[in-house]
Design a protein around this motif. Structure first.
Motif, PDB file in Angstrom:
ATOM      1  N   ASN A 128     103.310   3.381  86.551  1.00 12.94           N
ATOM      2  CA  ASN A 128     102.189   2.711  87.387  1.00 12.94           C
ATOM      3  C   ASN A 128     100.805   3.610  87.408  1.00 12.94           C
ATOM      4  O   ASN A 128      99.910   3.020  87.611  1.00 12.94           O
ATOM      5  CB  ASN A 128     102.916   2.287  88.803  1.00 12.94           C
ATOM      6  N   LEU A 129     101.061   4.836  87.416  1.00 12.39           N
ATOM      7  CA  LEU A 129     100.133   5.786  87.617  1.00 12.39           C
ATOM      8  C   LEU A 129      99.245   5.645  86.370  1.00 12.39           C
ATOM      9  O   LEU A 129      98.246   5.749  86.175  1.00 12.39           O
ATOM     10  CB  LEU A 129     100.410   7.097  88.028  1.00 12.39           C
ATOM     11  N   VAL A 130     100.112   5.692  85.317  1.00 15.46           N
ATOM     12  CA  VAL A 130      99.379   5.434  84.019  1.00 15.46           C
ATOM     13  C   VAL A 130      98.597   4.261  83.758  1.00 15.46           C
ATOM     14  O   VAL A 130      97.685   4.047  83.283  1.00 15.46           O
ATOM     15  CB  VAL A 130     100.357   5.718  82.624  1.00 15.46           C
ATOM     16  N   LYS A 131      99.025   3.255  84.253  1.00 15.90           N
ATOM     17  CA  LYS A 131      98.488   1.843  84.221  1.00 15.90           C
ATOM     18  C   LYS A 131      97.190   2.071  85.134  1.00 15.90           C
ATOM     19  O   LYS A 131      96.289   1.146  84.779  1.00 15.90           O
ATOM     20  CB  LYS A 131      99.481   0.691  85.029  1.00 15.90           C
ATOM     21  N   LEU A 133      95.314   4.601  85.465  1.00 13.84           N
ATOM     22  CA  LEU A 133      94.505   5.183  84.625  1.00 13.84           C
ATOM     23  C   LEU A 133      93.973   4.390  83.294  1.00 13.84           C
ATOM     24  O   LEU A 133      92.790   4.185  83.396  1.00 13.84           O
ATOM     25  CB  LEU A 133      95.162   6.314  83.987  1.00 13.84           C
ATOM     26  N   SER A 134      94.884   3.819  82.733  1.00 17.46           N
ATOM     27  CA  SER A 134      94.622   2.699  81.529  1.00 17.46           C
ATOM     28  C   SER A 134      93.777   1.619  82.209  1.00 17.46           C
ATOM     29  O   SER A 134      92.820   1.425  81.583  1.00 17.46           O
ATOM     30  CB  SER A 134      95.772   2.336  80.775  1.00 17.46           C
ATOM     31  N   GLY A 135      94.308   0.947  83.223  1.00 16.81           N
ATOM     32  CA  GLY A 135      93.857  -0.244  83.440  1.00 16.81           C
ATOM     33  C   GLY A 135      92.479  -0.356  84.449  1.00 16.81           C
ATOM     34  O   GLY A 135      91.599  -1.264  84.374  1.00 16.81           O
ATOM     35  N   THR A 136      92.334   0.837  84.917  1.00 15.24           N
ATOM     36  CA  THR A 136      91.254   1.031  85.908  1.00 15.24           C
ATOM     37  C   THR A 136      90.218   2.168  85.350  1.00 15.24           C
ATOM     38  O   THR A 136      88.935   1.818  84.911  1.00 15.24           O
ATOM     39  CB  THR A 136      91.366   1.214  87.127  1.00 15.24           C
ATOM     40  N   VAL A 137      90.740   3.272  85.278  1.00 18.21           N
ATOM     41  CA  VAL A 137      89.758   4.474  85.158  1.00 18.21           C
ATOM     42  C   VAL A 137      89.104   4.576  83.661  1.00 18.21           C
ATOM     43  O   VAL A 137      88.197   4.603  83.317  1.00 18.21           O
ATOM     44  CB  VAL A 137      90.494   5.636  85.370  1.00 18.21           C
ATOM     45  N   TYR A 138      90.339   4.227  82.417  1.00 19.89           N
ATOM     46  CA  TYR A 138      89.840   3.924  81.258  1.00 19.89           C
ATOM     47  C   TYR A 138      88.964   3.116  80.998  1.00 19.89           C
ATOM     48  O   TYR A 138      88.089   3.017  80.173  1.00 19.89           O
ATOM     49  CB  TYR A 138      91.038   4.271  80.247  1.00 19.89           C
ATOM     50  N   GLU A 154      98.800   7.917  73.205  1.00 19.78           N
ATOM     51  CA  GLU A 154      99.800   7.913  74.336  1.00 19.78           C
ATOM     52  C   GLU A 154      99.881   9.076  75.101  1.00 19.78           C
ATOM     53  O   GLU A 154      99.699   9.011  76.323  1.00 19.78           O
ATOM     54  CB  GLU A 154     101.059   7.457  73.620  1.00 19.78           C
ATOM     55  N   ARG A 155      99.727  10.108  74.550  1.00 18.95           N
ATOM     56  CA  ARG A 155      99.855  11.410  75.110  1.00 18.95           C
ATOM     57  C   ARG A 155      98.703  11.883  75.952  1.00 18.95           C
ATOM     58  O   ARG A 155      98.758  12.368  77.147  1.00 18.95           O
ATOM     59  CB  ARG A 155     100.222  12.460  74.173  1.00 18.95           C
ATOM     60  N   LEU A 156      97.499  11.545  75.566  1.00 20.18           N
ATOM     61  CA  LEU A 156      96.183  11.738  75.998  1.00 20.18           C
ATOM     62  C   LEU A 156      96.058  10.768  77.351  1.00 20.18           C
ATOM     63  O   LEU A 156      95.627  11.406  78.324  1.00 20.18           O
ATOM     64  CB  LEU A 156      95.157  11.514  75.058  1.00 20.18           C
ATOM     65  N   THR A 157      96.496   9.603  77.070  1.00 22.23           N
ATOM     66  CA  THR A 157      96.493   8.623  78.334  1.00 22.23           C
ATOM     67  C   THR A 157      97.247   9.162  79.544  1.00 22.23           C
ATOM     68  O   THR A 157      97.059   8.955  80.661  1.00 22.23           O
ATOM     69  CB  THR A 157      97.295   7.341  77.979  1.00 22.23           C
ATOM     70  N   ARG A 158      98.672   9.734  79.316  1.00 22.44           N
ATOM     71  CA  ARG A 158      99.323  10.235  80.312  1.00 22.44           C
ATOM     72  C   ARG A 158      98.890  11.697  80.954  1.00 22.44           C
ATOM     73  O   ARG A 158      99.323  12.158  81.996  1.00 22.44           O
ATOM     74  CB  ARG A 158     100.727  10.680  79.709  1.00 22.44           C
ATOM     75  N   LEU A 159      98.096  12.344  80.098  1.00 23.85           N
ATOM     76  CA  LEU A 159      97.853  13.695  80.346  1.00 23.85           C
ATOM     77  C   LEU A 159      97.151  13.898  81.793  1.00 23.85           C
ATOM     78  O   LEU A 159      98.058  15.070  82.312  1.00 23.85           O
ATOM     79  CB  LEU A 159      96.913  14.284  79.263  1.00 23.85           C
ATOM     80  N   PRO A 160      96.453  13.404  82.294  1.00 23.49           N
ATOM     81  CA  PRO A 160      96.043  13.629  83.673  1.00 23.49           C
ATOM     82  C   PRO A 160      97.403  13.547  84.663  1.00 23.49           C
ATOM     83  O   PRO A 160      97.385  14.429  85.671  1.00 23.49           O
ATOM     84  CB  PRO A 160      94.971  12.603  84.076  1.00 23.49           C
TER      85      PRO A 160
END
Length: 198
Positions: A128-131, A133-138, A154-160
């Motif tokens: 959900n945190l990655v979502k 990031l991906s769905g909003t921030v990115y 995938e790893r960069l998406t999760r990195l923060p």
């Protein structure tokens, strides 16, 4: 301890009432004294109802923490990828502090031996945190032209999220300077190396 009035709650309504009771009980007694009996009493339900969904107080706490993570819509639009990521990590840190380092370490110890608890933790918190990031921030950053989908792995998406979680587990606190350092020294350079204009 306040006991909720019993009612014929079912499904999502019952589950949310239980998770709210977990949080209230956790705030009242702390993680080490969190019990199924205490949560059931506070929620106005029975222990068998809890055990049909969760096998232990740790499982309950994992589900409660997952229920309280920042949602995508709660991330303010600051006008930049850097600003939005800082805003999300700051929100995540606030929730981590509310749960506390000891409780988080106990949850991680549980998921290391319990595949079902691991699934709840990964799907409920990490995904959900990655979502967010991906769905909003990115997504906002792509719309602004700061980066493109091919810049993300995938790893960069999760990195923060990974950096924030590890910092909190080690130190129990993540300062504003540390969050900015994660962005400026690790995350943004990694994206720039893949061609992002951030």
């Amino acid at each position: 301890m306040e006991r909720k009035t019993a009612s014929r709650r079912r499904g999502d309504e019952l589950e949310q009432a239980i998770l709210d009771a977990v949080w209230e009980e956790f705030q009242a007694v702390g993680f080490s004294k969190l019990t199924m009996e205490g949560v059931a009493k506070r929620a106005g339900t029975s222990k068998p109802v809890l055990y049909r969904r969760w096998s232990s107080p740790v499982d309950l706490m994992i589900a409660c923490a997952a229920n309280r993570i920042p949602k995508a819509e709660s991330v303010p639009d600051t006008g930049s990828l850097r600003g939005d990521t800082i805003a999300l990590l700051t929100l995540a840190h606030e929730r981590m502090r509310m749960v506390g380092q000891t409780a988080m370490l106990s949850m991680l110890a549980q998921v290391s031996v319990d595949p079902e608890a691991r699934k709840v933790l990964i799907e409920g918190i990490v995904v959900n945190l990655v979502k967010a990031l991906s769905g909003t921030v990115y997504t906002r950053a792509i719309a602004r032209g700061e980066l493109a989908g091919e810049h993300l792995t995938e790893r960069l998406t999760r990195l923060p999220i990974d950096l924030m979680r590890n910092e909190f587990i080690l130190f129990g606190h993540v300062s504003e300077d540390a969050i900015e350092s994660m962005l400026d020294e690790v995350i943004l350079p990694a994206l720039r190396a893949r061609g992002a204009k951030v």
